[in-house]
Design a protein around this motif. Structure first.
Motif, mmCIF file in Angstrom:
data_model
loop_
_atom_site.group_PDB
_atom_site.id
_atom_site.type_symbol
_atom_site.label_atom_id
_atom_site.label_comp_id
_atom_site.label_asym_id
_atom_site.label_seq_id
_atom_site.Cartn_x
_atom_site.Cartn_y
_atom_site.Cartn_z
ATOM 1 N N ASP A 1 49.909 -44.407 -44.889
ATOM 2 C CA ASP A 1 49.511 -45.339 -45.945
ATOM 3 C C ASP A 1 50.440 -45.145 -47.139
ATOM 4 O OD1 ASP A 1 47.441 -45.587 -44.127
ATOM 5 O OD2 ASP A 1 45.846 -45.536 -45.631
ATOM 6 N N ASP B 1 51.649 -53.185 -40.737
ATOM 7 C CA ASP B 1 50.474 -53.388 -39.890
ATOM 8 C C ASP B 1 49.223 -53.740 -40.688
ATOM 9 O OD1 ASP B 1 51.597 -52.448 -37.186
ATOM 10 O OD2 ASP B 1 52.162 -50.840 -38.562
ATOM 11 N N TYR B 2 49.122 -53.216 -41.908
ATOM 12 C CA TYR B 2 47.941 -53.433 -42.738
ATOM 13 C C TYR B 2 48.348 -53.664 -44.186
ATOM 14 C CZ TYR B 2 44.477 -51.583 -39.358
ATOM 15 O OH TYR B 2 43.663 -51.371 -38.274
ATOM 16 N N LYS C 1 46.391 -52.878 -47.791
ATOM 17 C CA LYS C 1 45.266 -52.033 -48.220
ATOM 18 C C LYS C 1 45.029 -52.227 -49.708
ATOM 19 C CE LYS C 1 44.152 -47.074 -48.587
ATOM 20 N NZ LYS C 1 44.591 -45.715 -48.221
ATOM 21 N N GLU D 1 49.430 -42.479 -38.432
ATOM 22 C CA GLU D 1 49.293 -43.569 -39.385
ATOM 23 C C GLU D 1 49.769 -43.103 -40.756
ATOM 24 O OE1 GLU D 1 45.366 -45.237 -39.329
ATOM 25 O OE2 GLU D 1 45.289 -45.325 -37.132
ATOM 26 N N ARG E 1 39.687 -51.946 -41.434
ATOM 27 C CA ARG E 1 39.554 -50.513 -41.710
ATOM 28 C C ARG E 1 38.874 -50.323 -43.064
ATOM 29 N NH1 ARG E 1 43.043 -46.743 -39.241
ATOM 30 N NH2 ARG E 1 43.447 -47.475 -37.121
ATOM 31 N N LYS F 1 42.733 -53.353 -44.908
ATOM 32 C CA LYS F 1 41.978 -52.123 -45.150
ATOM 33 C C LYS F 1 41.402 -52.148 -46.550
ATOM 34 C CE LYS F 1 42.332 -47.059 -45.388
ATOM 35 N NZ LYS F 1 43.133 -45.862 -45.059
ATOM 36 N N CYS G 1 46.031 -39.550 -40.255
ATOM 37 C CA CYS G 1 46.647 -40.471 -41.204
ATOM 38 C C CYS G 1 46.998 -39.688 -42.469
ATOM 39 C CB CYS G 1 45.659 -41.593 -41.536
ATOM 40 S SG CYS G 1 46.175 -42.738 -42.836
ATOM 41 N N LYS H 1 50.262 -48.802 -43.321
ATOM 42 C CA LYS H 1 49.364 -49.544 -44.214
ATOM 43 C C LYS H 1 49.987 -49.551 -45.609
ATOM 44 C CE LYS H 1 45.437 -47.519 -41.731
ATOM 45 N NZ LYS H 1 45.583 -46.058 -41.775
#
Length: 221
Positions: free
Chosen positions: A91, A150-151, A153, A89, A203, A182, A60, A124
């Motif tokens: 972020d 997807d996320y 955070k 992944e 996460r 997350k 990630c 994310k």
């Protein structure tokens, strides 16, 4: 939840400006040993790290980090570059100024563009909760959901504060079913890690949890 299960939700993280390859390699070795979800490392090490782990661990990285005010085109390029180098992944940090200006359509369009760039890899979206009002956090739950990320955070870990239990509760109440959560920044105990997961996080972005588990093993506790 067992400790082994808890570790499968951890993004074992090293994002300090001074991170060297030897330090990154230690993170990767520990991440593989403890079977965490991913290792989150600086973009400049992604290719080397991806080659090193050889498919045994998800790599990630972060883009637009930690301030989020890069142009959308820059973030899209960084995302594509990360994926091309082997990241599984990504972020990203939102443009917090746009949120303060209520430029919601632009925020959504940027997240959509970056998600398109990463394709079937995980995206994310870091919203830096410590700089936001609850109203802004709720709005970002809506935008992240609509944009197809997807996320959502909580934090970069580089601002005034990190994840809080209240923020995870708030996310759980307002984010769409297609978006996971997350928690990141300041997660400093095993007890807190379990609590974040119980409250709805999927996460945990942390540099400390694996170290704590290693410490337990070393002392026999």
């Amino acid at each position: 939840m067992t400790q082994k299960e808890m570790l499968t939700h951890v993004d074992h993280t090293l994002l300090t400006q001074t991170a060297s390859w030897e330090e990154i390699k230690q993170i990767l070795d520990d991440a593989m040993k403890y079977k965490v979800a991913s290792a989150c490392i600086p973009a400049s090490y992604v290719k080397e790290a991806s080659d090193y782990v050889d498919g045994k661990l998800a790599i990630c990285t972060v883009i637009g980090f930690p301030n989020g005010y890069d142009t959308t085109a820059s973030k899209v390029f960084m995302a594509k570059d990360a994926i091309n180098n082997g990241a599984m992944e990504v972020d990203m940090v939102i443009n917090i100024g746009w949120l303060k200006d209520k430029r919601y359509d632009e925020l959504e369009a940027e997240i959509r563009a970056i998600k398109e760039a990463v394709g079937n890899k995980i995206l994310k979206v870091i919203i830096e909760t410590c700089l936001l009002t609850d109203e802004e956090k709720i709005k970002m739950c809506e935008i992240v959901t609509k944009a197809g990320a997807d996320y959502i955070k909580t934090s970069t870990g580089f601002s005034k504060a990190g994840a809080t239990f209240d923020d995870i509760k708030l996310f759980s109440e307002h984010v769409g079913k297609n978006v996971r959560i997350k928690a990141a920044g300041g997660i400093s105990s095993l007890e807190d890690a379990y609590k974040f997961l119980e409250l709805g996080a999927d996460r945990l972005g942390t540099s400390r949890i694996v170290k704590l588990v290693k410490g337990q093993e070393a002392t026999g506790y």
